[in-house]
Design a protein around this motif. Structure first.
Motif, PDB file in Angstrom:
ATOM      1  N   ASN A 160      -1.753  14.902  -2.617  1.00 58.17           N
ATOM      2  CA  ASN A 160      -2.516  13.828  -1.993  1.00 58.17           C
ATOM      3  C   ASN A 160      -2.161  13.654  -0.511  1.00 58.17           C
ATOM      4  O   ASN A 160      -1.040  13.305  -0.175  1.00 58.17           O
ATOM      5  CB  ASN A 160      -2.225  12.539  -2.770  1.00 58.17           C
ATOM      6  CG  ASN A 160      -2.893  11.319  -2.188  1.00 58.17           C
ATOM      7  OD1 ASN A 160      -3.841  11.428  -1.396  1.00 58.17           O
ATOM      8  ND2 ASN A 160      -2.424  10.151  -2.597  1.00 58.17           N
ATOM      9  N   LEU A 185      -8.064   7.373  -1.926  1.00 59.66           N
ATOM     10  CA  LEU A 185      -8.319   8.474  -2.859  1.00 59.66           C
ATOM     11  C   LEU A 185      -8.967   7.954  -4.144  1.00 59.66           C
ATOM     12  O   LEU A 185      -9.943   8.525  -4.634  1.00 59.66           O
ATOM     13  CB  LEU A 185      -6.995   9.201  -3.178  1.00 59.66           C
ATOM     14  CG  LEU A 185      -7.039  10.230  -4.308  1.00 59.66           C
ATOM     15  CD1 LEU A 185      -7.995  11.374  -4.002  1.00 59.66           C
ATOM     16  CD2 LEU A 185      -5.645  10.797  -4.571  1.00 59.66           C
ATOM     17  N   ALA A 201      -3.806   0.891  -6.940  1.00 61.90           N
ATOM     18  CA  ALA A 201      -2.733   1.830  -6.594  1.00 61.90           C
ATOM     19  C   ALA A 201      -2.380   2.652  -7.821  1.00 61.90           C
ATOM     20  O   ALA A 201      -2.670   2.255  -8.951  1.00 61.90           O
ATOM     21  CB  ALA A 201      -1.506   1.092  -6.114  1.00 61.90           C
ATOM     22  N   PHE A 202      -1.763   3.785  -7.581  1.00 68.31           N
ATOM     23  CA  PHE A 202      -1.301   4.584  -8.715  1.00 68.31           C
ATOM     24  C   PHE A 202      -0.072   3.948  -9.331  1.00 68.31           C
ATOM     25  O   PHE A 202       0.748   3.354  -8.627  1.00 68.31           O
ATOM     26  CB  PHE A 202      -0.948   6.007  -8.278  1.00 68.31           C
ATOM     27  CG  PHE A 202      -2.130   6.782  -7.843  1.00 68.31           C
ATOM     28  CD1 PHE A 202      -3.115   7.114  -8.758  1.00 68.31           C
ATOM     29  CD2 PHE A 202      -2.289   7.168  -6.538  1.00 68.31           C
ATOM     30  CE1 PHE A 202      -4.231   7.817  -8.365  1.00 68.31           C
ATOM     31  CE2 PHE A 202      -3.402   7.880  -6.126  1.00 68.31           C
ATOM     32  CZ  PHE A 202      -4.372   8.203  -7.047  1.00 68.31           C
ATOM     33  N   LEU A 238      -6.083  14.890 -11.805  1.00 67.19           N
ATOM     34  CA  LEU A 238      -5.150  14.110 -10.984  1.00 67.19           C
ATOM     35  C   LEU A 238      -3.901  13.841 -11.807  1.00 67.19           C
ATOM     36  O   LEU A 238      -3.997  13.328 -12.929  1.00 67.19           O
ATOM     37  CB  LEU A 238      -5.779  12.760 -10.613  1.00 67.19           C
ATOM     38  CG  LEU A 238      -6.781  12.652  -9.457  1.00 67.19           C
ATOM     39  CD1 LEU A 238      -6.053  12.711  -8.134  1.00 67.19           C
ATOM     40  CD2 LEU A 238      -7.892  13.662  -9.523  1.00 67.19           C
ATOM     41  N   ASP A 275      -5.136   8.839   3.400  1.00 64.05           N
ATOM     42  CA  ASP A 275      -4.409   7.834   4.179  1.00 64.05           C
ATOM     43  C   ASP A 275      -3.592   6.907   3.284  1.00 64.05           C
ATOM     44  O   ASP A 275      -2.489   6.514   3.615  1.00 64.05           O
ATOM     45  CB  ASP A 275      -5.376   7.017   5.032  1.00 64.05           C
ATOM     46  CG  ASP A 275      -5.882   7.850   6.208  1.00 64.05           C
ATOM     47  OD1 ASP A 275      -5.267   8.896   6.483  1.00 64.05           O
ATOM     48  OD2 ASP A 275      -6.889   7.452   6.826  1.00 64.05           O
ATOM     49  N   ASN A 276      -4.175   6.506   2.157  1.00 66.69           N
ATOM     50  CA  ASN A 276      -3.409   5.730   1.171  1.00 66.69           C
ATOM     51  C   ASN A 276      -4.007   5.974  -0.210  1.00 66.69           C
ATOM     52  O   ASN A 276      -5.094   6.551  -0.336  1.00 66.69           O
ATOM     53  CB  ASN A 276      -3.361   4.236   1.533  1.00 66.69           C
ATOM     54  CG  ASN A 276      -4.741   3.625   1.639  1.00 66.69           C
ATOM     55  OD1 ASN A 276      -5.523   3.694   0.702  1.00 66.69           O
ATOM     56  ND2 ASN A 276      -5.051   3.034   2.781  1.00 66.69           N
ATOM     57  N   ASP A 277      -3.290   5.529  -1.225  1.00 66.43           N
ATOM     58  CA  ASP A 277      -3.709   5.799  -2.610  1.00 66.43           C
ATOM     59  C   ASP A 277      -5.091   5.227  -2.907  1.00 66.43           C
ATOM     60  O   ASP A 277      -5.907   5.843  -3.582  1.00 66.43           O
ATOM     61  CB  ASP A 277      -2.700   5.197  -3.589  1.00 66.43           C
ATOM     62  CG  ASP A 277      -1.345   5.895  -3.523  1.00 66.43           C
ATOM     63  OD1 ASP A 277      -1.295   7.027  -3.003  1.00 66.43           O
ATOM     64  OD2 ASP A 277      -0.341   5.301  -3.976  1.00 66.43           O
ATOM     65  N   ASP A 326       0.781  -1.237   0.000  1.00 65.61           N
ATOM     66  CA  ASP A 326       0.000   0.000   0.000  1.00 65.61           C
ATOM     67  C   ASP A 326       0.814   1.288   0.000  1.00 65.61           C
ATOM     68  O   ASP A 326       0.251   2.364   0.184  1.00 65.61           O
ATOM     69  CB  ASP A 326      -0.977   0.005   1.183  1.00 65.61           C
ATOM     70  CG  ASP A 326      -0.253   0.119   2.524  1.00 65.61           C
ATOM     71  OD1 ASP A 326       0.950  -0.217   2.576  1.00 65.61           O
ATOM     72  OD2 ASP A 326      -0.885   0.538   3.504  1.00 65.61           O
ATOM     73  N   ARG A 371       4.214   3.444  -1.991  1.00 62.79           N
ATOM     74  CA  ARG A 371       5.384   3.522  -2.883  1.00 62.79           C
ATOM     75  C   ARG A 371       6.638   3.673  -2.044  1.00 62.79           C
ATOM     76  O   ARG A 371       7.702   3.280  -2.439  1.00 62.79           O
ATOM     77  CB  ARG A 371       5.225   4.736  -3.804  1.00 62.79           C
ATOM     78  CG  ARG A 371       4.121   4.559  -4.812  1.00 62.79           C
ATOM     79  CD  ARG A 371       3.783   5.889  -5.451  1.00 62.79           C
ATOM     80  NE  ARG A 371       2.650   6.518  -4.816  1.00 62.79           N
ATOM     81  CZ  ARG A 371       2.278   7.765  -5.022  1.00 62.79           C
ATOM     82  NH1 ARG A 371       2.954   8.516  -5.851  1.00 62.79           N
ATOM     83  NH2 ARG A 371       1.230   8.270  -4.409  1.00 62.79           N
ATOM     84  N   VAL A 425      -0.380  13.426  -7.110  1.00 58.82           N
ATOM     85  CA  VAL A 425      -0.213  12.240  -6.256  1.00 58.82           C
ATOM     86  C   VAL A 425       1.273  11.933  -6.051  1.00 58.82           C
ATOM     87  O   VAL A 425       1.654  10.828  -5.715  1.00 58.82           O
ATOM     88  CB  VAL A 425      -0.981  11.006  -6.796  1.00 58.82           C
ATOM     89  CG1 VAL A 425      -2.458  11.308  -6.888  1.00 58.82           C
ATOM     90  CG2 VAL A 425      -0.440  10.543  -8.129  1.00 58.82           C
ATOM     91  N   ASP A 426       2.091  12.963  -6.230  1.00 58.21           N
ATOM     92  CA  ASP A 426       3.511  12.818  -5.870  1.00 58.21           C
ATOM     93  C   ASP A 426       3.595  12.633  -4.355  1.00 58.21           C
ATOM     94  O   ASP A 426       2.624  12.894  -3.636  1.00 58.21           O
ATOM     95  CB  ASP A 426       4.274  14.101  -6.245  1.00 58.21           C
ATOM     96  CG  ASP A 426       4.539  14.188  -7.728  1.00 58.21           C
ATOM     97  OD1 ASP A 426       5.581  13.697  -8.157  1.00 58.21           O
ATOM     98  OD2 ASP A 426       3.690  14.742  -8.459  1.00 58.21           O
ATOM     99  N   LEU A 427       4.734  12.244  -3.877  1.00 58.99           N
ATOM    100  CA  LEU A 427       4.907  12.108  -2.438  1.00 58.99           C
ATOM    101  C   LEU A 427       5.017  13.495  -1.805  1.00 58.99           C
ATOM    102  O   LEU A 427       5.550  14.423  -2.431  1.00 58.99           O
ATOM    103  CB  LEU A 427       6.164  11.289  -2.126  1.00 58.99           C
ATOM    104  CG  LEU A 427       6.172   9.854  -2.646  1.00 58.99           C
ATOM    105  CD1 LEU A 427       7.531   9.206  -2.402  1.00 58.99           C
ATOM    106  CD2 LEU A 427       5.075   9.020  -2.003  1.00 58.99           C
TER     107      LEU A 427
END
Lengths: 179, 170
Positions: B114, B122, A170-171, B56, B117-119, A138, A140, B88-90
């Protein structure tokens, strides 16, 4: 056109895939049925240039090392039109990938699986039924991982249980398909 | 008297320079803050009679980067549409990757990062049928109802058609 299909037709658990043939980066031909004796077959759509797929390189190596002795086969598939066989070979060498990596010219197999991103995982049983589809875990960022979805699925399969979470998302980088 | 004029001139000039500088900074200043589920819900709900165009994207996503110039063009054209980018980059890449990209490409509409909580949270919040492939664009009508979900890179023409369609919704 990058996406040629509708989300509602994604292959999910329970679907069966057909046997297929592809060549690895050395030109050796493999077919899915070569792995029929495995307790589970992990198909990983991967890339050489995608930073998300690359963030998982070491995790893919660890998964392979942890499960290869348990009868799990790993097959990497590269369907990106812009990533050459030579590049795939070099990338595999650089990251210590010992599992088979097949080049899916013209993204025929990605289309059959309806795979859309890298990395994207499908786990099959020996009848080629999909038991798990989705992400490796979950996050990256390895240090932020809370659920090891692929490992959990493999452990359940090896224990003869039904996969409790058979579909995750996931992306990832969109697979670059031929026009 | 001369002194007074000099003081006045100095004050005026300094004031102008400061104002000029701050205006320049305002234009150049790009802030990217994280957004979670509640924050995004609010944006979607609080429409204020405006359509929402939500894109996005990520700096590592080539097709995302390719379609952004068309989105900028549309944002210039449709001043009555609320254009919002969600990267949705870190989060740790905000200053090193996201803001430099937005500046280099003159992305003037607001952008978030983003903070879910997790991808998967979203992805499912926006559209359950979405695989997570990027880019993805959602257009909400002026009532905050989803008009369309578009997965993958789209053309200027396609975006324009969908904006026009959403404008017709009441």
């Amino acid at each position: 056109m990058l996406i040629l299909f509708l989300p509602s037709v994604y292959l999910t658990s329970g679907h069966k895939v057909e046997n297929f043939k592809l060549k690895d980066y050395n030109g050796k031909e493999f077919q899915l049925s070569d792995f029929k004796e495995s307790r589970a077959i992990v198909i990983m759509f991967i890339a050489t240039q995608c930073p998300i797929s690359n963030a998982y390189n070491s995790r893919m190596v660890e998964l392979y090392n942890d499960y290869k002795e348990k009868g799990v086969s790993f097959i990497g598939i590269n369907s990106n039109k812009q990533e050459s066989v030579e590049e795939i070979k070099e990338h595999a060498k650089q990251h210590g990938f010992e599992f088979v990596i097949l080049k899916d010219e013209r993204n025929v197999i990605a289309d059959k699986f309806k795979a859309s991103v890298t990395p994207e995982i499908f786990v099959l049983n020996s009848d080629f039924e999909i038991l798990y589809h989705g992400r490796i875990d979950d996050s990256r960022k390895e240090e932020d991982v809370k659920t090891h979805d692929l490992r959990m699925a493999l452990d359940e399969i090896l224990a003869g249980k039904k996969v409790s979470n058979s579909q995750t998302k996931a992306f990832g980088c969109t697979i670059k398909r031929v026009d | 008297m001369h002194k007074l004029i000099l003081i006045f001139l100095l004050t005026f000039l300094t004031g102008t320079l400061i104002t000029g500088e701050s205006q320049k900074n305002t234009v150049k200043e790009i802030k990217v803050v994280k957004i979670d589920k509640d924050g995004l819900k609010k944006i979607i709900r609080n429409r204020n009679e405006k359509i929402l165009f939500l894109n996005l994207w990520a700096t590592w996503c080539v097709p995302c980067r390719e379609e952004i110039p068309d989105i900028i063009k549309l944002a210039e054209e449709y001043r009555d549409v609320d254009f919002v980018g969600l990267s949705v980059d870190l989060q740790e890449d905000i200053n090193s990757k996201v803001i430099p990209f937005l500046k280099a490409n003159n992305v003037f509409y607001r952008n978030y990062i983003n903070g879910f909580d997790n991808d998967e949270e979203l992805i499912n919040f926006l559209d359950e049928n979405w695989s997570g492939a990027l880019p993805a664009t959602l257009i909400y009508d002026s009532n905050g109802k989803k008009a369309v979900f578009l997965e993958g890179k789209k053309t200027y023409k396609k975006f324009k058609e969908e904006i026009e369609r959403a404008r017709l919704r009441k």
